[in-house]
Motif scaffolding. Structure first.
Motif, PDB file in Angstrom:
ATOM      1  N   ARG A 165     -43.379   8.563   3.195  1.00  0.00           N
ATOM      2  CA  ARG A 165     -41.964   8.834   2.918  1.00  0.00           C
ATOM      3  C   ARG A 165     -41.189   7.512   2.795  1.00  0.00           C
ATOM      4  O   ARG A 165     -40.370   7.334   1.894  1.00  0.00           O
ATOM      5  N   GLN A 166     -41.476   6.566   3.688  1.00  0.00           N
ATOM      6  CA  GLN A 166     -40.826   5.251   3.666  1.00  0.00           C
ATOM      7  C   GLN A 166     -41.182   4.490   2.394  1.00  0.00           C
ATOM      8  O   GLN A 166     -40.307   3.911   1.738  1.00  0.00           O
ATOM      9  N   LEU A 167     -42.464   4.485   2.022  1.00  0.00           N
ATOM     10  CA  LEU A 167     -42.890   3.803   0.792  1.00  0.00           C
ATOM     11  C   LEU A 167     -42.220   4.428  -0.431  1.00  0.00           C
ATOM     12  O   LEU A 167     -41.786   3.712  -1.338  1.00  0.00           O
ATOM     13  N   ALA A 168     -42.140   5.747  -0.448  1.00  0.00           N
ATOM     14  CA  ALA A 168     -41.499   6.438  -1.575  1.00  0.00           C
ATOM     15  C   ALA A 168     -40.019   6.076  -1.655  1.00  0.00           C
ATOM     16  O   ALA A 168     -39.489   5.825  -2.747  1.00  0.00           O
ATOM     17  N   ALA A 169     -39.366   6.021  -0.511  1.00  0.00           N
ATOM     18  CA  ALA A 169     -37.937   5.662  -0.482  1.00  0.00           C
ATOM     19  C   ALA A 169     -37.709   4.225  -0.951  1.00  0.00           C
ATOM     20  O   ALA A 169     -36.646   3.911  -1.506  1.00  0.00           O
ATOM     21  N   ASN A 170     -38.708   3.376  -0.765  1.00  0.00           N
ATOM     22  CA  ASN A 170     -38.611   1.976  -1.198  1.00  0.00           C
ATOM     23  C   ASN A 170     -39.042   1.781  -2.653  1.00  0.00           C
ATOM     24  O   ASN A 170     -39.189   0.650  -3.098  1.00  0.00           O
ATOM     25  N   GLY A 171     -39.288   2.873  -3.362  1.00  0.00           N
ATOM     26  CA  GLY A 171     -39.576   2.779  -4.788  1.00  0.00           C
ATOM     27  C   GLY A 171     -41.039   2.801  -5.175  1.00  0.00           C
ATOM     28  O   GLY A 171     -41.365   2.628  -6.353  1.00  0.00           O
ATOM     29  N   ASN A 172     -41.939   3.046  -4.249  1.00  0.00           N
ATOM     30  CA  ASN A 172     -43.367   3.120  -4.582  1.00  0.00           C
ATOM     31  C   ASN A 172     -43.624   4.445  -5.295  1.00  0.00           C
ATOM     32  O   ASN A 172     -43.537   5.516  -4.688  1.00  0.00           O
ATOM     33  N   ARG A 173     -43.928   4.367  -6.596  1.00  0.00           N
ATOM     34  CA  ARG A 173     -44.114   5.579  -7.404  1.00  0.00           C
ATOM     35  C   ARG A 173     -45.329   6.395  -6.969  1.00  0.00           C
ATOM     36  O   ARG A 173     -45.313   7.621  -7.036  1.00  0.00           O
ATOM     37  N   LEU A 174     -46.382   5.715  -6.541  1.00  0.00           N
ATOM     38  CA  LEU A 174     -47.561   6.454  -6.096  1.00  0.00           C
ATOM     39  C   LEU A 174     -47.260   7.216  -4.807  1.00  0.00           C
ATOM     40  O   LEU A 174     -47.683   8.360  -4.645  1.00  0.00           O
ATOM     41  N   ALA A 175     -46.523   6.594  -3.909  1.00  0.00           N
ATOM     42  CA  ALA A 175     -46.130   7.282  -2.677  1.00  0.00           C
ATOM     43  C   ALA A 175     -45.213   8.458  -2.999  1.00  0.00           C
ATOM     44  O   ALA A 175     -45.331   9.525  -2.382  1.00  0.00           O
ATOM     45  N   ALA A 176     -44.328   8.275  -3.972  1.00  0.00           N
ATOM     46  CA  ALA A 176     -43.425   9.362  -4.377  1.00  0.00           C
ATOM     47  C   ALA A 176     -44.220  10.541  -4.943  1.00  0.00           C
ATOM     48  O   ALA A 176     -43.869  11.705  -4.712  1.00  0.00           O
ATOM     49  N   TRP A 177     -45.277  10.258  -5.694  1.00  0.00           N
ATOM     50  CA  TRP A 177     -46.125  11.332  -6.210  1.00  0.00           C
ATOM     51  C   TRP A 177     -46.909  11.996  -5.074  1.00  0.00           C
ATOM     52  O   TRP A 177     -47.064  13.215  -5.027  1.00  0.00           O
ATOM     53  N   LEU A 178     -47.379  11.184  -4.131  1.00  0.00           N
ATOM     54  CA  LEU A 178     -48.249  11.669  -3.061  1.00  0.00           C
ATOM     55  C   LEU A 178     -47.489  12.462  -1.998  1.00  0.00           C
ATOM     56  O   LEU A 178     -48.058  13.383  -1.399  1.00  0.00           O
ATOM     57  N   LEU A 179     -46.241  12.134  -1.756  1.00  0.00           N
ATOM     58  CA  LEU A 179     -45.488  12.763  -0.669  1.00  0.00           C
ATOM     59  C   LEU A 179     -45.479  14.287  -0.744  1.00  0.00           C
ATOM     60  O   LEU A 179     -45.794  14.950   0.262  1.00  0.00           O
ATOM     61  N   PRO A 180     -45.160  14.904  -1.885  1.00  0.00           N
ATOM     62  CA  PRO A 180     -45.192  16.376  -1.908  1.00  0.00           C
ATOM     63  C   PRO A 180     -46.598  16.945  -1.717  1.00  0.00           C
ATOM     64  O   PRO A 180     -46.755  18.052  -1.210  1.00  0.00           O
ATOM     65  N   VAL A 181     -47.600  16.199  -2.108  1.00  0.00           N
ATOM     66  CA  VAL A 181     -48.983  16.650  -1.895  1.00  0.00           C
ATOM     67  C   VAL A 181     -49.266  16.730  -0.404  1.00  0.00           C
ATOM     68  O   VAL A 181     -49.836  17.706   0.088  1.00  0.00           O
ATOM     69  N   LEU A 182     -48.864  15.703   0.324  1.00  0.00           N
ATOM     70  CA  LEU A 182     -49.175  15.622   1.748  1.00  0.00           C
ATOM     71  C   LEU A 182     -48.324  16.546   2.605  1.00  0.00           C
ATOM     72  O   LEU A 182     -48.743  16.931   3.696  1.00  0.00           O
ATOM     73  N   THR A 183     -47.151  16.901   2.138  1.00  0.00           N
ATOM     74  CA  THR A 183     -46.247  17.707   2.958  1.00  0.00           C
ATOM     75  C   THR A 183     -46.330  19.208   2.676  1.00  0.00           C
ATOM     76  O   THR A 183     -45.703  19.988   3.381  1.00  0.00           O
ATOM     77  N   SER A 184     -47.095  19.592   1.680  1.00  0.00           N
ATOM     78  CA  SER A 184     -47.285  21.008   1.387  1.00  0.00           C
ATOM     79  C   SER A 184     -48.722  21.389   1.742  1.00  0.00           C
ATOM     80  O   SER A 184     -49.673  20.888   1.120  1.00  0.00           O
ATOM     81  N   PRO A 185     -48.912  22.264   2.727  1.00  0.00           N
ATOM     82  CA  PRO A 185     -50.283  22.619   3.121  1.00  0.00           C
ATOM     83  C   PRO A 185     -51.131  23.138   1.956  1.00  0.00           C
ATOM     84  O   PRO A 185     -52.308  22.791   1.843  1.00  0.00           O
ATOM     85  N   GLY A 186     -50.545  23.945   1.082  1.00  0.00           N
ATOM     86  CA  GLY A 186     -51.309  24.477  -0.049  1.00  0.00           C
ATOM     87  C   GLY A 186     -51.716  23.391  -1.027  1.00  0.00           C
ATOM     88  O   GLY A 186     -52.843  23.379  -1.526  1.00  0.00           O
ATOM     89  N   THR A 187     -50.799  22.474  -1.287  1.00  0.00           N
ATOM     90  CA  THR A 187     -51.106  21.381  -2.218  1.00  0.00           C
ATOM     91  C   THR A 187     -52.110  20.418  -1.598  1.00  0.00           C
ATOM     92  O   THR A 187     -53.012  19.944  -2.277  1.00  0.00           O
TER      93      THR A 187
END
Length: 175
Positions: free
Chosen positions: A33-55
Motif C-alpha cells: 500500500r505504501q509503495l503504491a501510494a509513492n507511485g510504484n505502478r507494480l505495487a498499485a497493480w498488485l494491491l487489489p490482488v493481495l487484498t481480495s481473497p478471491g483474486t
C-alpha cells in the motif's frame, strides 16, 4: 549446449512462479500500500490482488499452474535431451541396453531433481521470504500475462475444487 540453456530457462521460469507465490503470501499489505501510494505502478497493480481473497486465490492458482507446467515440461524435455545421450554412452560402454535405459533415466532425473529443488524451489523461496515486497512487485510483471493465459484453467480447477470441498463437506471459501 542449447538443451542446457533450455533447461536453465525452464528452471528459471519455475523459480519465478515459486518466488511470486511465496512473496504474495508473505508480503505485508501495508508495505505494498505504501509503495503504491509513492507511485510504484507494480505495487498499485498488485494491491487489489493481495487484498481480495478471491483474486489472491486466482493469483496463487496461476503460480501453481506455472510451477506444475514448467516442471512437467522440464522433466519431459530433460528426459529426452539428457537421458538419451547418457543411455547411448552407457550402452556403448558395454552395459546391457535395458540397464542402460534404466540407469540413464534415473541419473538424468536425479540430476534434474537436484537442480530443480535448489534453483527453482529453495533459492527463490528464500529470496522471496527475505525480500517479499521487492519480489512481489517484480514478479507482478510475469504474473499479469500468466493470469490471463491461465484464466480458463484456473476457473476449471477452482470449480473442481469447489465440488470436491462440497462432497467432503469442507468449509467453503468466503470471498
Amino acid at each position: 549446449m542449447t538443451a542446457l540453456l533450455a533447461i536453465a530457462a525452464l528452471i528459471f521460469i519455475n523459480a519465478v512462479y515459486v518466488a511470486a507465490e511465496f512473496a504474495a503470501v508473505s508480503v505485508r499489505r501495508s508495505r505494498i500500500r505504501q509503495l503504491a501510494a509513492n507511485g510504484n505502478r507494480l505495487a498499485a497493480w498488485l494491491l487489489p490482488v493481495l487484498t481480495s481473497p478471491g483474486t489472491l486465490d486466482r493469483y496463487i492458482a496461476a503460480c501453481q499452474i506455472g510451477i506444475t507446467v514448467s516442471g512437467l515440461v522440464l522433466g519431459a524435455f530433460a528426459q529426452s535431451t539428457l537421458a538419451a545421450p547418457l543411455i547411448d554412452r552407457l550402452a556403448a560402454n558395454g552395459l546391457d541396453r535395458d540397464l542402460s535405459e534404466s540407469t540413464g533415466t534415473v541419473v538424468a532425473l536425479l540430476l534434474l531433481t537436484i537442480a530443480q529443488v535448489v534453483f527453482a524451489e529453495l533459492v527463490p523461496r528464500s529470496v522471496a521470504l527475505q525480500h517479499p515486497a521487492r519480489v512481489a512487485t517484480a514478479s507482478a510483471v510475469p504474473m499479469v500475462p500468466s493470469l490471463w493465459l491461465f484464466a480458463p484453467f484456473i476457473s476449471l480447477l477452482n470449480a473442481g475444487g469447489l465440488v470436491l470441498r462440497r462432497l467432503i463437506r469442507a468449509p467453503l471459501p468466503t470471498h
